[in-house]
Design a protein around this motif. Sequence first.
Motif, short mmCIF file in Angstrom:
data_model
loop_
_atom_site.label_atom_id
_atom_site.label_comp_id
_atom_site.label_asym_id
_atom_site.label_seq_id
_atom_site.Cartn_x
_atom_site.Cartn_y
_atom_site.Cartn_z
N UNK C 21 12.45 11.39 11.74
CA UNK C 21 11.28 10.70 10.62
C UNK C 21 10.55 9.46 10.62
N UNK C 104 -0.45 2.87 -5.50
CA UNK C 104 0.20 1.70 -4.01
C UNK C 104 -1.13 1.04 -3.70
N UNK D 54 6.12 -0.28 -5.64
CA UNK D 54 6.14 0.00 -3.87
C UNK D 54 7.26 0.23 -3.87
N UNK D 55 8.56 0.18 -4.16
CA UNK D 55 10.05 0.53 -3.55
C UNK D 55 10.29 2.14 -4.13
N UNK D 56 9.88 2.58 -5.40
CA UNK D 56 9.83 3.72 -5.58
C UNK D 56 8.73 4.75 -5.64
N UNK D 58 6.70 4.32 -2.96
CA UNK D 58 6.04 4.47 -1.37
C UNK D 58 7.18 4.71 -0.87
N UNK D 59 8.00 3.68 -0.88
CA UNK D 59 9.48 3.33 0.14
C UNK D 59 9.64 4.55 0.12
N UNK D 61 9.69 7.83 -1.31
CA UNK D 61 9.26 8.41 -0.91
C UNK D 61 8.52 9.18 0.73
N UNK D 62 8.47 8.01 1.41
CA UNK D 62 7.93 7.60 2.47
C UNK D 62 9.98 8.32 3.71
N UNK D 63 10.91 7.74 3.27
CA UNK D 63 11.63 7.47 4.43
C UNK D 63 12.63 8.71 3.31
#
Lengths: 317, 320, 304, 252
Positions: C21, C104, D54-56, D58-59, D61-63
Amino acid sequence: MQYLDTGWFGIFITLMMVTFVLSNIYRAKGKKELFIRRISGLNALDDAIGRATEMGRPIVMVPGIGDLNAISVQAVNIFKQVAKTASQFGTPIRVCCANAAVYTVAQEVIRDVYQGAGMIERFDSQTVQFVSDRQFAFAAGVSGMILRDQAAASFLLGEFYAESLIFAETANAIGAIQIAGSTKTAQTPFFIAACDYVLIGDEYYAASAYLTREPVLVGSLIGQDWGKILIAAMVFFGFLLNSIERVQPATQHRGEDDKGNANWTPVDSATVKEKDKLKKANDTFTFQVFNPFITEAMKKVDPPRKPDPDAPKEEGK
Amino acid sequence: MNAAFWDKLQKVDRRVLYVVLVVLTSIGLFLKAEIPVAVDDSSADFYAKLMKIDPNKPVVVQTDWTISTRGENMAHLECLLRILMTRKIKFVYYSATSDAPAFQVATDVIRHINEERKAMNLKVYERGTDYIGLGLFPNAEGANESMRNDIKKAWGGRRVRMPDGNETDIFQTPVLKGVNSMGDFGLMVVVTASDTIDFAVQRLNDKVELTGMATGVIAPGMLPYYQARQLKGFAGGLKGCYDMEYMMKHGINHPEEGGKIYVNAGKIVGEVPPLGSGKDLARATQYYADLHIALSLLIFAVVVGNVAMFAQKKAKKGAE
Amino acid sequence: MELLAQARLTFFGMTPNSPELWVKIIVTFILGLGVMFAFTKAPIRARRMIVFSFTFASGLFYILLWLWPVAVAREPGTLPNNAVEGVAFWLDDAVPRIADVAQILTAFLLGLGIMSLLTVHTQRIRRKAQDWKYSVLLMVSLVTMVGFGYVDWIQKKFQDPQGKLLEMANWGPVQYGQDLLFDGAYQQMEAAMFSMIAFFILSAAYRAFRVRSVESTVLMASALILMLSLMGALDFIWTTGINNLVAQTHNPFLDNFKISEVAGWVKSTLQTPSIRAIEFGVGLGAVAMGLRIWLGLERGGVSA
Amino acid sequence: MDQYLFIKLSVGVFFTIGLYSVLYKENKFYRFCEHIFLGLAAGYSLVAIWTSILYDQWWLKMTGVPAEGTSKMVPGYFMYAVLLPIGLCGYMVMSKKHNWMSKIPIGVILGLWSGQQVKNWWTQYGAQIYGSMQPVIPTTWSSLSRPALYTFNEAGAKVPLSPDAAAVIRSNIYATQALSNFIFVVTLVTALSYFLFNFELKGKFLRSFNTVGRWLLMVGFGALFGSTVMARFALVIDRMSFIWNEWLKLGR
């Protein structure tokens, strides 16, 4: 695979509106001298700029506190026209933004105007500035600025919420000429009470066509007019039809089961109760067009699907 | 009187008006008059509902407001808590809004209502055994949707510190024991300053008995939901909250000494008793009396402005 | 759907914290930067096309979602029957992901806004312009708030799994500082600013509500009716009076003259249709402008 | 603790008075509060932008989020990483040469918005169009206005009607209701005519149509103005209460 009965009418009308706009844009290309009725708030823009120039005081402009969308873009488009004149006369302008994306657009567009006019030295960090993205901090900052700089004019165009009156009354207190416009109907009454000129509702969207007379914009405006006439016609024929139907005796009544599926119950003229004799609102033709029939059978039009072998299993099932 | 006087009167400096408003609203706070009122149907239904629900079923409270609309929403929440605590109904509360401080603000209100009860020697509500706070759900729509589907998943994994200091899964606590779906709650109340009530109505009105308390700006939009029985009752704005406090004091169709009935709500058949929480008339009563003063000032100012304008015109004509 | 569906691992959705990932994240980011760099070399006439394709593709998503046949009664964990359904499934799954994109991106742009704020105030400080001391104050409070805010967040999020810090008794100096700045100062200032609107309503109404023209007269009249209906005491006296009249005359028609009924009539018969007419126009305006932006018909301004 | 609460309240009162002072005139005290306010707000935005957006969104969801306790694993979607370079394009607005690139993230945001407008138009306005088609022919002439849902007994007290009788009354349209409905439709159409921009309204009748449309709009605006007053006054009363009741502990 097919459309559910829901929606064909809605999609049809929406597509008609889209066609109105696009075909009129096409028709208007190359034409000149297209009529637009007078919008006094926009005629006053030049007077306000002139007055600010005479007094040597700045013009404060606020593109609302909403997100980046057509409303704030429209505000920036109007401010662009203001900036064109102001950059010529060296009248200082202050565009105060509450949204970073709107700020980015305004920065790019307004700087372009100054660059195009060869007056880039008149464009400084205060010409377009980001004040705060918090509603009331923004209100405090901008009203402080209006008072300290003794703004000669203030243009409040865009999406405003409760803070609208703070700006309008503050600028009114120092005698600035105010032109305001918002698509938010809830704030328009406050602008009407406190500002000199107000763009009501749709006049706001007409503004860029009015100021520039560009065929694309005017054509689109004609398309919008057609759309409004279509709505008015729908309401007109709809209420006539509805009125006539409601005095007719009913042969069946439309109901809904607890799953939201519609069904018809026939009316037996011998046993019918007084209250069920005539057609009800739900039985009319117009209601059916706007609220189509959905039944359980319609949900089974698609052939059954195979299970996905990769999908994780629900525990305990 | 001459034209100059009328001219002055129709151009009163705004600052004079401001000072008058500050002075009058400050004085108004000390009046604390109990104003007789015709109770709204929506508030009467809401109060009757709150007084009639089974005290053994917990209530779920969604509180979506922050300090900036404190004037109305704090009175709402206080009033709701007084009813729940007096009727010994357990409750669970959370915030479903992107406004991060909402949950903290609600927690503070519970704390100060508890302090008030302590001072009156009433039972203090304990976290874990009498009520639970779940925290913040930033996406209101998503939170209500997942509560509709499966409450154990939606609130899964949240823990609470019990009075004895141990951590417990919220579904093991006395508050939520036996709750498996929204239908197991006696009532849901949304206290809000924004359109989160719309999401709650769309997602939850058929799963649980839904009611609301909202600011005067949001309340008119709730009326259609109430008329469609999607909301079982609501308190709108300061008026709605004062209605509640007034009914907490006097009940509905409830004869007091001398047989006098204060609240005669046409829709409610039968009698609903008063609450008797020890502090029934509170914040909203104080503010509501004050609101009359402020509104009167506004109307008075408008009338004076107009009278002065006409008188000045007349005086000018007379002088010519 | 998103909430019901079980987590399913695919090429796009991968195990959290797995090296694959991370590799994919970094590769995607670098590729993105590469494309961005390539754009800087793009010839002038290609620029318009680049911006247009980004705009068009984004708008197309919702247009497809609107016009593409819907996969009726889709159940979780099933496969599409054919390609058309495949697209319908994909669109359905993508909605919650696409819905966040605008927010975003706006969040990423906040940095630009803050840079603007800082530029204005550093310039003021450097030039020792009028009021430059206040600009220092602004910078200091900004930095303090950021400091307390992040330390508080990190402590609450990562170092306090049991939620002890939610209770005031367990607070450290950071929590006190954050609470004082945020709850004590910032939120109270918001409330103060919000409440100032009441003053402005008073002065605006006093000035504007005059019997000068037909317009201002009807504006005043309908506002006054609504305001009178808000005064409970007046409403009570009026309603009681009418109730008594009805009881004496046995004529329920008089009920219609209750002030709340009159205000309700004004709202439902006059306010609703006039506001609705505005909304119809505004809605069409938004659609028309949306179309022009999406299809790149707006010259200048936002479109390249 | 009590001391802390008193300090906290005092800070709130101090800034409230500071901001109110601008109502008199712009002054140093206001300037002081305003700049602190702007600083704190910008600071808070910088914190909230990461911690609550951004944390909830974007981050995480990305990680992805590993399974923990009863909560299930959420996979990480690496494609979210694309958004960062797109966002960074916005910063090119600072460059003199490549400022056009800032239009890329703007284009994405606006494109999404535009698509949504077209998609949602009918859901938003369809029901309103239908709701405006109000019937104007009365279904009964038994009474001109809608009868009350109660009657009087011999003692002169109100008694509710039987449910059947009430249902009949509800299902009928009475003459006064029909008249109200007619006013509704006329108001809508005249107000709509005010917003026709490309048609020159000629003749006295059409022009007066337009004028009446504007008057009716003003009625609507007046009513809107009046109905927000309660909420706004409640806030100023609350501020006064904050100062007098909570801080000075008077008047409780």
